[in-house]
Design an enzyme around this catalytic site. Structure first.
Site, PDB file in Angstrom:
ATOM      1  N   LEU A  26     -44.851  51.974  79.701  1.00 52.93           N
ATOM      2  CA  LEU A  26     -45.435  52.082  78.362  1.00 52.93           C
ATOM      3  C   LEU A  26     -44.548  52.930  77.462  1.00 52.93           C
ATOM      4  CD1 LEU A  26     -47.778  51.399  76.483  1.00 52.93           C
ATOM      5  CD2 LEU A  26     -48.909  53.480  77.266  1.00 52.93           C
ATOM      6  N   LYS A  27     -44.070  54.051  77.961  1.00 57.49           N
ATOM      7  CA  LYS A  27     -43.171  54.904  77.178  1.00 57.49           C
ATOM      8  C   LYS A  27     -41.955  54.109  76.705  1.00 57.49           C
ATOM      9  CE  LYS A  27     -39.868  58.694  77.975  1.00 57.49           C
ATOM     10  NZ  LYS A  27     -40.121  59.544  76.803  1.00 57.49           N
ATOM     11  N   GLU A 499     -29.840  74.814  75.648  1.00 62.00           N
ATOM     12  CA  GLU A 499     -30.466  74.425  76.913  1.00 62.00           C
ATOM     13  C   GLU A 499     -30.053  73.042  77.420  1.00 62.00           C
ATOM     14  OE1 GLU A 499     -34.703  75.013  76.535  1.00 62.00           O
ATOM     15  OE2 GLU A 499     -34.434  76.882  75.442  1.00 62.00           O
ATOM     16  N   HIS A 656     -43.071  82.480  71.771  1.00 62.55           N
ATOM     17  CA  HIS A 656     -43.328  81.282  70.974  1.00 62.55           C
ATOM     18  C   HIS A 656     -44.596  80.603  71.462  1.00 62.55           C
ATOM     19  CE1 HIS A 656     -42.961  77.471  68.961  1.00 62.55           C
ATOM     20  NE2 HIS A 656     -42.969  76.842  70.113  1.00 62.55           N
ATOM     21  N   GLU A 680     -46.303  77.351  65.713  1.00 58.04           N
ATOM     22  CA  GLU A 680     -46.458  76.087  64.988  1.00 58.04           C
ATOM     23  C   GLU A 680     -47.337  76.323  63.774  1.00 58.04           C
ATOM     24  OE1 GLU A 680     -48.867  73.047  63.502  1.00 58.04           O
ATOM     25  OE2 GLU A 680     -49.695  74.337  65.060  1.00 58.04           O
ATOM     26  N   HIS A 709     -42.386  67.295  65.839  1.00 62.08           N
ATOM     27  CA  HIS A 709     -42.979  66.178  66.556  1.00 62.08           C
ATOM     28  C   HIS A 709     -43.088  64.943  65.671  1.00 62.08           C
ATOM     29  CE1 HIS A 709     -44.229  69.464  69.275  1.00 62.08           C
ATOM     30  NE2 HIS A 709     -44.017  68.539  70.194  1.00 62.08           N
TER      31      HIS A 709
END
Length: 772
Positions: A26-27, A499, A656, A680, A709
């Protein structure tokens, strides 16, 4: 009613199943559609095949009713908004032009239109899209998706039970739409919403659904009398409809509390309750209301949120007690199996001894089916299952993997002083400003930069032996150099190494700590097409050697600007793992904190001046009942301070948090005693800045000005406007400028443009603050 008849009626069911498919089909299909490589028809075909496969797998395993309606291209709460016609004004044109593209626009936004706000689904790591409502909201029924899935299941010869977000929970999850007064209560729209649910229920009955499940998990939280009265009204209206299927009202994630008498008395046909250890009080509460005479009880005795094998004998004992409290008792997992991986049998690299301890979605279905069989036919009918289960539980209880005397001795020796900085913030900030020399409104990012296809290929090549460690590390060094160069040219003040070597912010550390197990196929949906592989915390935790120092110091060698050391905090290491259930969470958190403290101390010793310890899960893991929160917050905040408490005053500690409701944990944020917190804030329009101001938060904060996002790139003026709003709650000398979250899932093109705009916005507002 007799015990025998209740037992004979026992059936097996589940509330939902993982959506992604064995290979995350699905992704891949959804992301392919977004990129124009997969047609809408092909996407729909993939989804239909996944639903068919799931339902047939469940039926073959012995599940009597299969859940429909739980499948989603992005989010089931967003699906509910579509079902009731709650499409924000700014998205209506897109939805009218193309329903599928409009659906994804609500989820992700477009360059010109912001998406719906996203936040955590109760105390899980799943994110839902928050409905936006106002006094002028008009609801219209659209049961197309729900009816289609019932029709699909019936065509396969299966018995479907549609699963819908209940009307009370839907409204309690909603927020006032932009431009609507902040004190508007969406629950006032209940009488307007109920006729729409009635129409959907009638459509589902006409399509052939005998039962419909209405999920009301919001009722396991503390609720006011007005909210409980709304639940009573909702189910008296829906329960007395002439044209409806049978109604099963489901709650999960905890004890139902004061809402239980309301639902037990409602004219509905059944209740589904959580009877796992965390919700054991439901059993006593059910007895206190005299049981469910004339109603079906679906008993969630298999933990749908964790991956440890169920204690079948203990669950059978609970089910046996419940037989005297309802006319019909069926067996289920405690919640949708959306929250666990698909199949433990796929894990070829896990020690077979340990594999016996694990239960993913397919194994949980087998447990549910075995329990239903044992309840209906007696324990002799499941002798083999009980024997294997006893052996697995005994193996885990006596395994040396679970206990390390040295780790336990160190944890027991911790003192209050270990969890406190040596100087208060007002003294630390002077030392830090002198050491760092940052401008007003300093700019930074949260930590990660885009994980490119080249990085993923390099990681796969290393695992497959196509490149050696030296070749892989050369690729990582090149990526770090590129990320550092870009940040310097863009003008960011505090840099990160990006990262590139990390697969996931929890898994990366778990793979280097003793006591953790990693999976290869344990994918779980976090939001949309974002899937994670939560590691399994199986034993006592320690850190054999440094985990991040090498790459952080390499990055610092490439620049004169400060480079943040980046760690995941102890609460998040627990929350985003499948944590052990054989000791208190606070004990496990202390072990993880001590392991991370060693890493923080080594980073500082290597010259790192800024260290970020991320705790995005602090709010997420907050117990749903207020009475349970003080104990949790005590050990959670202590664990963070224990991680960071050993550094010198001049070392700046950041943390965070993202995508949660922060207002009810502001005191806990304060208790962390971090020097800087980034949060956020974009989709919630800087709401958190006002919450910090109301609390009198005394330290530095960076409410985000870029929603990472969404694929849209914020303009300079948009980011600057958010900063100006932030300044209404946070003084300029304590305000940082940063995105909402890490940039791992974003592409380089949007990252470059957005960070350039972020820096330009900071400079614009900085100039406005200077005396003329």
């Amino acid at each position: 009613m007799t015990t025998k008849s209740a037992a004979a009626a026992a059936r097996a069911t589940v509330y939902g199943y993982p959506r992604q498919g064995r290979g995350r089909e699905l992704k891949k299909a959804v992301e392919g559609y977004w990129k124009g490589r997969v047609s809408a028809a092909a996407l729909h075909a993939t989804a239909a095949e996944l639903r068919r496969s799931n339902w047939q797998e469940l039926a073959a395993a012995g599940v009597d009713e299969v859940p429909t309606g739980d499948f989603s291209y992005y989010d089931h709460v967003l699906d509910a908004s579509v079902m009731v016609g709650a499409v924000p004004e700014r998205h209506r044109a897109a939805v009218a032009a193309d329903a599928l593209d409009g659906y994804f626009a609500m989820a992700r936004g477009t360059q010109d239109v912001a998406p719906l706000e996203m936040t955590k689904w109760f105390d899980t790591n799943y994110h839902y899209l928050v409905p936006e409502l106002g006094p002028d909201s008009v609801f219209t029924a659209d049961s197309t998706k729900q009816v289609a899935e019932v029709t699909e299941a019936l065509a396969l010869g299966l018995t479907p039970r549609p699963v819908l977000v209940g009307p009370v929970t839907y409204l309690l999850l909603a927020k006032p739409a932009p431009g609507v007064a902040a004190d508007f209560d969406p629950l006032t729209l209940l009488d307007r919403l109920l006729p729409v649910y009635a129409e959907v229920l009638a459509d589902l009955r006409a399509a052939g659904a005998a039962w419909v499940q209405l999920d009301e998990p919001a009722l396991v939280q503390d609720r006011t009398s007005a909210e409980l009265n709304a639940a009573d009204r909702a189910y008296r209206v829906l329960g007395t409809l002439a044209d409806r299927p049978k109604l099963l009202v489901a709650s999960y994630f905890g004890r139902l509390g004061a809402a239980l008498p309301t639902l037990a008395a409602a004219p509905v046909d059944g209740l589904a309750l959580d009877f796992t250890e965390s919700a054991a009080a439901n059993l006593d509460a059910l007895a206190a209301v005299g049981g469910l005479t004339g109603k079906r009880l679906v008993a969630g005795v298999v933990n749908g949120r964790n991956i440890w094998a169920n204690d079948l004998e203990k669950s059978l004992a609970t089910l046996g007690t419940l037989l005297g409290l309802a006319d019909h008792v069926d067996v289920a997992a405690s919640c949708s199996l959306l929250h666990v991986p698909l199949d433990a049998a796929l894990e070829r690299d896990v020690d077979p001894q340990i594999l016996r301890w694990l239960s993913f979605a397919r194994q949980k279905v087998a447990e549910v089916v075995a329990l239903a069989k044992g309840l209906a036919l007696g324990t002799d009918a499941i002798t083999a299952e009980l024997t294997a289960n006893r052996a697995a539980l005994a193996s885990r209880a006596t395994s040396p993997i679970t206990r390390d005397p040295a780790v336990r001795a160190r944890a027991e020796a911790v003192t209050d002083a270990d969890a406190r900085r040596s100087r208060p913030y007002r003294e630390r900030t002077v030392a830090q400003r002198e050491r760092l020399g940052l401008p007003l409104l300093p700019t930074t990012t949260i930590g990660s930069f885009p994980q490119t296809d080249e990085l993923r290929v390099a990681r796969a090549d290393l695992r497959a032996g196509r490149i050696d460690t030296a070749g892989y590390e050369e690729r990582i060094r090149a990526e770090i150099a590129e990320v550092l160069s870009f940040q310097e040219k863009t003008g960011l003040d505090v840099l990160v190494h990006g990262e590139p070597e990390r697969n996931d912010m929890v898994q990366y550390f778990a793979e280097q700590l003793t006591g953790y197990l990693a999976t290869q196929h344990g994918w779980v949906q976090s939001y949309g097409t974002r899937y994670v592989r939560p590691p399994i915390l199986a034993g006592d935790i320690s850190r054999p050697e440094p985990m991040t120092v090498r790459w952080t110091t390499y990055a610092q060698s490439l620049t004169d600007r400060p480079v943040k050391g980046m760690l995941t905090g102890p609460v998040t290491m627990l929350a985003w793992s499948f944590v052990r259930d054989d000791q208190p969470l606070g004990d496990t958190a202390r072990q993880v904190a001590l392991a991370l403290r060693d890493e923080v101390d080594d980073l500082e010793a290597a010259g790192t001046s800024v260290i970020q310890v991320d705790e995005p899960a602090l709010r997420e893991t907050l117990p749903l009942r207020a009475a349970d929160r003080p104990a949790y917050l005590a050990w959670a905040t202590e664990a963070f301070r224990l991680t960071t408490g050993g550094v010198a005053p001049g070392t700046q500690i950041h943390t965070h948090m993202c995508y949660a409701e922060f207002g009810d944990i502001v005191q806990a944020i304060d208790d962390l005693d971090a020097d800087v917190i980034s949060l956020e804030a974009t989709r919630s329009h800087m709401q958190v800045a006002g919450e910090l101001a109301s609390h009198g938060y005394p330290r530095e904060a960076g409410p985000g000005v870029w929603d990472i996002h969404s694929p849209r790139v914020p303009s300079v003026e948009e980011a600057a406007a958010l900063l100006r709003t932030g300044l209404e709650g946070i003084p300029a000398e304590r305000l940082w400028v940063n995105p909402d979250c890490g940039l791992k899932t974003r592409g380089w093109a949007e990252t470059r443009a957005s960070l350039e705009h972020l820096v330009a916005a900071a400079r614009t507002v900085r100039a406005e603050l200077r005396p003329s």
